[in-house]
Design a protein around this motif. Structure first.
Motif, PDB file in Angstrom:
ATOM      1  N   ASP A 166       0.569  -1.291  -0.534  1.00 38.07           N
ATOM      2  CA  ASP A 166      -0.359  -0.300  -0.120  1.00 38.07           C
ATOM      3  C   ASP A 166       0.956   1.199  -0.346  1.00 38.07           C
ATOM      4  O   ASP A 166       1.147   2.126   1.363  1.00 38.07           O
ATOM      5  CB  ASP A 166      -1.002  -0.397   0.934  1.00 38.07           C
ATOM      6  CG  ASP A 166      -1.882   1.322   1.599  1.00 38.07           C
ATOM      7  OD1 ASP A 166      -1.566   1.982   0.535  1.00 38.07           O
ATOM      8  OD2 ASP A 166      -2.763   1.675   2.437  1.00 38.07           O
ATOM      9  N   ALA A 194       0.559   3.480  -1.444  1.00 38.29           N
ATOM     10  CA  ALA A 194      -0.553   5.251  -1.847  1.00 38.29           C
ATOM     11  C   ALA A 194      -0.399   5.320  -0.693  1.00 38.29           C
ATOM     12  O   ALA A 194      -0.273   7.213  -0.406  1.00 38.29           O
ATOM     13  CB  ALA A 194      -2.005   5.281  -2.169  1.00 38.29           C
ATOM     14  N   SER A 195      -0.145   5.319   0.928  1.00 31.87           N
ATOM     15  CA  SER A 195      -0.653   5.402   2.055  1.00 31.87           C
ATOM     16  C   SER A 195       0.059   5.782   2.899  1.00 31.87           C
ATOM     17  O   SER A 195       0.321   7.177   3.818  1.00 31.87           O
ATOM     18  CB  SER A 195      -1.861   4.223   2.678  1.00 31.87           C
ATOM     19  OG  SER A 195      -0.768   3.727   3.026  1.00 31.87           O
ATOM     20  N   TYR A 212       1.219   9.277   1.636  1.00 30.39           N
ATOM     21  CA  TYR A 212       0.436  10.028   1.534  1.00 30.39           C
ATOM     22  C   TYR A 212       0.883  10.139   3.127  1.00 30.39           C
ATOM     23  O   TYR A 212       1.391  12.179   3.862  1.00 30.39           O
ATOM     24  CB  TYR A 212      -0.805   9.879   1.947  1.00 30.39           C
ATOM     25  CG  TYR A 212      -1.657  11.356   2.569  1.00 30.39           C
ATOM     26  CD1 TYR A 212      -2.106  12.230   2.001  1.00 30.39           C
ATOM     27  CD2 TYR A 212      -2.825  10.246   4.248  1.00 30.39           C
ATOM     28  CE1 TYR A 212      -2.875  12.588   2.594  1.00 30.39           C
ATOM     29  CE2 TYR A 212      -3.532  11.654   4.348  1.00 30.39           C
ATOM     30  CZ  TYR A 212      -3.187  12.578   4.534  1.00 30.39           C
ATOM     31  OH  TYR A 212      -4.532  13.371   4.400  1.00 30.39           O
ATOM     32  N   ALA A 233       1.674   9.900  -4.484  1.00 30.84           N
ATOM     33  CA  ALA A 233       0.596   8.811  -3.400  1.00 30.84           C
ATOM     34  C   ALA A 233      -0.434   8.876  -5.027  1.00 30.84           C
ATOM     35  O   ALA A 233      -0.992   7.495  -4.672  1.00 30.84           O
ATOM     36  CB  ALA A 233       0.386   9.661  -2.381  1.00 30.84           C
ATOM     37  N   LEU A 234      -0.401   9.780  -5.611  1.00 25.59           N
ATOM     38  CA  LEU A 234      -1.114  10.060  -6.508  1.00 25.59           C
ATOM     39  C   LEU A 234      -1.193   9.343  -7.864  1.00 25.59           C
ATOM     40  O   LEU A 234      -2.314   8.734  -8.563  1.00 25.59           O
ATOM     41  CB  LEU A 234      -1.779  12.079  -6.646  1.00 25.59           C
ATOM     42  CG  LEU A 234      -2.307  12.457  -5.858  1.00 25.59           C
ATOM     43  CD1 LEU A 234      -2.622  13.410  -5.971  1.00 25.59           C
ATOM     44  CD2 LEU A 234      -3.782  11.937  -5.739  1.00 25.59           C
ATOM     45  N   ALA A 287      -2.679   5.633  -6.456  1.00 26.20           N
ATOM     46  CA  ALA A 287      -3.855   5.949  -6.151  1.00 26.20           C
ATOM     47  C   ALA A 287      -4.188   7.064  -7.173  1.00 26.20           C
ATOM     48  O   ALA A 287      -4.774   7.945  -5.807  1.00 26.20           O
ATOM     49  CB  ALA A 287      -4.133   5.395  -5.128  1.00 26.20           C
ATOM     50  N   TYR A 329      -7.247   8.740  -4.481  1.00 26.88           N
ATOM     51  CA  TYR A 329      -7.106   8.306  -3.377  1.00 26.88           C
ATOM     52  C   TYR A 329      -7.199   9.843  -3.215  1.00 26.88           C
ATOM     53  O   TYR A 329      -6.874  10.903  -2.991  1.00 26.88           O
ATOM     54  CB  TYR A 329      -5.719   8.631  -2.816  1.00 26.88           C
ATOM     55  CG  TYR A 329      -5.386   8.197  -1.274  1.00 26.88           C
ATOM     56  CD1 TYR A 329      -6.117   7.339  -0.773  1.00 26.88           C
ATOM     57  CD2 TYR A 329      -3.782   8.160  -1.092  1.00 26.88           C
ATOM     58  CE1 TYR A 329      -5.513   7.789   0.992  1.00 26.88           C
ATOM     59  CE2 TYR A 329      -4.025   8.172   0.411  1.00 26.88           C
ATOM     60  CZ  TYR A 329      -4.642   7.583   1.349  1.00 26.88           C
ATOM     61  OH  TYR A 329      -3.998   7.130   2.310  1.00 26.88           O
ATOM     62  N   ARG A 330      -8.612  10.089  -2.842  1.00 26.92           N
ATOM     63  CA  ARG A 330      -9.080  11.987  -1.526  1.00 26.92           C
ATOM     64  C   ARG A 330      -9.050  12.199  -0.447  1.00 26.92           C
ATOM     65  O   ARG A 330      -8.227  13.742  -1.063  1.00 26.92           O
ATOM     66  CB  ARG A 330     -10.426  11.134  -1.936  1.00 26.92           C
ATOM     67  CG  ARG A 330     -11.536  10.793  -2.140  1.00 26.92           C
ATOM     68  CD  ARG A 330     -11.523  12.065  -3.428  1.00 26.92           C
ATOM     69  NE  ARG A 330     -12.453  13.724  -3.283  1.00 26.92           N
ATOM     70  CZ  ARG A 330     -14.379  12.976  -3.070  1.00 26.92           C
ATOM     71  NH1 ARG A 330     -14.889  12.531  -3.415  1.00 26.92           N
ATOM     72  NH2 ARG A 330     -13.420  14.871  -3.180  1.00 26.92           N
ATOM     73  N   ALA A 338      -5.044  12.263  -0.392  1.00 32.64           N
ATOM     74  CA  ALA A 338      -4.369  12.727  -1.012  1.00 32.64           C
ATOM     75  C   ALA A 338      -4.649  14.198  -2.155  1.00 32.64           C
ATOM     76  O   ALA A 338      -4.142  15.280  -2.151  1.00 32.64           O
ATOM     77  CB  ALA A 338      -3.410  12.038  -1.517  1.00 32.64           C
ATOM     78  N   GLN A 339      -5.593  14.038  -2.414  1.00 29.44           N
ATOM     79  CA  GLN A 339      -6.169  14.595  -3.508  1.00 29.44           C
ATOM     80  C   GLN A 339      -6.743  16.395  -2.932  1.00 29.44           C
ATOM     81  O   GLN A 339      -5.417  17.798  -2.927  1.00 29.44           O
ATOM     82  CB  GLN A 339      -7.553  14.264  -4.148  1.00 29.44           C
ATOM     83  CG  GLN A 339      -7.653  13.584  -5.078  1.00 29.44           C
ATOM     84  CD  GLN A 339      -8.334  12.743  -5.745  1.00 29.44           C
ATOM     85  OE1 GLN A 339      -9.827  13.330  -5.072  1.00 29.44           O
ATOM     86  NE2 GLN A 339      -8.693  12.437  -7.079  1.00 29.44           N
TER      87      GLN A 339
END
Length: 554
Positions: free
Chosen positions: A499, A501-502, A505, A527-528, A531, A534-535, A537-538
């Motif tokens: 994982d 992405a997390s 982040y 991170a983006l 994923a 990934y809200r 991170a957005q």
């Protein structure tokens, strides 16, 4: 020893090891290549590697086809960190048909080492297997720098060059690096300015404390260098064992039942003979006992006479000298009197387990029987007595972990946490037990203590444990320790997380809180990339972009 070249070689080796004139024996030996190789071998056995290398070279000057000596030359060049020179000598021997196991094994190891990652600084060179260098390097670099700073101050000098530390994720490779063949039980070895040691991943979780081992070996580097490799084995080992717990009282190997039994049986060696316990042990257990005894001797000297007298002994050992002579000169006691007073002190230091040793094994056995029968109240009560009888015992089967289990079964988490804290402070290093302690502390709102407990696991087994790094990153973020949180998110990424992405982040948040906004933006973009939807991170990217625009407008 007669007039034969072999006998003269032994006489020359004895003279060299005593720093006496070896020229009469060398002259009588003449141009005898095996004689020079024999001298080299004796020098190497006494850790005088550079002198041994010189004598292997002399053997080869006389007989370039003496490939047994060439192989030994190559192995010792490896030991002192000169891998390029080592490869040339070993390949020459191998191609000439000399294909002994140490020769072949060492060449294979050099191939492996060529794939290691290398980190260089003016004071040290670190080498790790490429698969774990990103994870381990930050922890090892921190401890190397800290140890070098401490030792430079304590020993009063700087090393003449950078120290090289090789960290092996395969214990068999470490064995070959040290001996040329398998069969070494040690965790680390120092060869002058070169250190080889196991990685945490080379051993079972909790089997050894890599940071303690690193400090142990770096103490050897200083003391062996300061004494020009003349220091007796017991003294440098004792200093290194002492330094482990001087660095941190929770480090170092703990007192074991075998050591207590040996003290009770009177099996400690006189200090004048203590080198024999390392070099010619009567049993494998005598090596462990000798490490313990040597370390406690240095503890005793520091406590009674002070650190300046230890430094005086180091200076005395710059020249070959009998241990008894140095003790008498520096400490003012004949060796036999020193032994008697040390033994009395040692028995007083460990009075509790010595007095309770006959009943302790029986009570420990009864405790485990109660545990197996799930008689938790009985086990809880018995465990306190077992711990009181031998508080230093933290090996497998210790009473602290049984007590913690009993307390949890009785729904008393405070009792369990107390048992595990006592276990940890006695030097217990089972990662799962310490992580359990951290969880109990965090659940009771003691986040700072939980973070401190988890951080201890980094010194023991920071590999193959993504959960450890995620939990530690989260605790440090909760405590506002953003530098530490960032380091642990990087460790999660280096662990090969499924994982990422997390983790990116979390790293971005840490950088944002450190005001390292460009790095935060790079991390959130990573991170983006992993994923795109990934809200969190957005949202963080929008926040960072707004902040950048505001700074630009200002």
């Amino acid at each position: 020893l007669g007039s034969r070249p072999g006998g003269q070689a032994v006489l020359a080796a004895i003279a060299l090891l005593r720093d006496e004139d070896a020229s009469p024996a060398l002259h009588a030996m003449g141009r005898h290549a095996p004689g020079y190789a024999r001298i080299a071998r004796h020098l190497v056995l006494n850790r005088r590697y550079e002198e041994g290398i010189q004598h292997y070279r002399k053997a080869l000057e006389i007989d370039p086809a003496f490939h047994a000596a060439r192989s030994e030359l190559g192995i010792n060049l490896m030991r002192v960190g000169r891998s390029g020179d080592a490869r040339r000598e070993l390949e020459t021997a191998y191609e000439a048909g000399y294909r002994s196991a140490p020769t072949a094994n060492s060449l294979k190891l050099l191939d492996t080492l060529s794939k290691f990652d290398t980190i260089r600084s003016p004071r040290y060179v670190l080498r790790f297997h490429s698969g774990e260098s990103k994870l381990l390097a930050p922890y090892f670099e921190r401890e190397v720098r800290r140890a070098l700073d401490v030792y430079e101050k304590k020993y009063g000098f700087r090393l003449p060059g950078p120290v090289q530390v090789e960290v092996y994720n395969n214990h068999a490779d470490f064995e070959v690096r040290t001996l040329g063949v398998p069969g070494l039980g040690a965790l680390g070895v120092a060869f002058g300015l070169s250190v080889a040691m196991d990685s945490p991943s080379a051993r079972a979780p909790g089997a050894f404390h890599w940071a303690s081992t690193l400090w142990h070996e770096l103490s050897h580097v200083f003391v062996i260098t300061a004494t020009r490799h003349r220091v007796p084995r017991w003294f440098t080992e004792g200093l290194s064992v002492h330094e482990e717990t001087a660095a941190n009282p929770e480090w170092g190997d703990r007192l074991t039942p075998d050591i207590i039994a040996a003290i009770r049986k009177g099996e400690l060696l006189p200090v004048e003979e203590l080198d024999r316990g390392f070099q010619r042990p009567r049993s494998p257990g005598q090596v462990t006992l000798s490490y313990f005894q040597a370390g406690r001797i240095i503890d005793y000297i520091v406590q009674r006479w002070g650190w300046p007298q230890v430094l005086e002994m180091i200076r005395a050992f710059e020249k070959p000298a009998p241990s008894g002579e140095v003790i008498a000169r520096v400490l003012g006691l004949p060796a036999k009197e020193f032994d008697a007073q040390f033994l009395a002190w040692l028995k007083e230091q460990h009075k509790t387990p010595l007095e309770n040793f006959e009943r302790w094994p029986k009570e420990l056995k009864a405790l485990h029987e109660a545990r197996r029968a799930e008689k938790w109240q009985e086990a809880q009560k018995m465990a306190h007595g077992v711990i009181a009888a031998f508080p230093e015992f933290v090996e497998t089967g210790n009473a602290y972990e049984v007590l913690a289990e009993a307390c949890l079964q009785l729904k008393d988490s405070a009792c369990a946490a107390d048992a595990l804290q006592r276990y940890m402070k006695q030097g217990g290093r089972n990662p799962e037990a310490i992580k359990k302690l951290a969880r109990l502390l965090e659940e009771s709102g003691r986040a700072q203590e939980a973070e401190a407990a988890l951080a201890r696991v980094l010194w023991v087994y920071p590999v193959k444990d993504e959960e450890l790094h995620r939990r530690l990153a989260g605790l440090r973020a909760k405590l506002g320790r953003w530098d530490g949180a960032a380091e642990e998110w990087r460790a999660v990424l280096a662990s090969g997380t499924v994982d990422p992405a997390s983790a990116w982040y979390g790293l971005a948040l840490a950088y944002r809180n450190l005001q390292r906004n460009d790095e935060a933006r790079d991390a959130v973009l990573a991170a983006l990339e992993e994923a795109p939807g990934y809200r969190p991170a957005q949202r963080l990217l929008l926040e960072l972009n707004r902040g950048a625009q505001e700074r630009k407008n200002d």
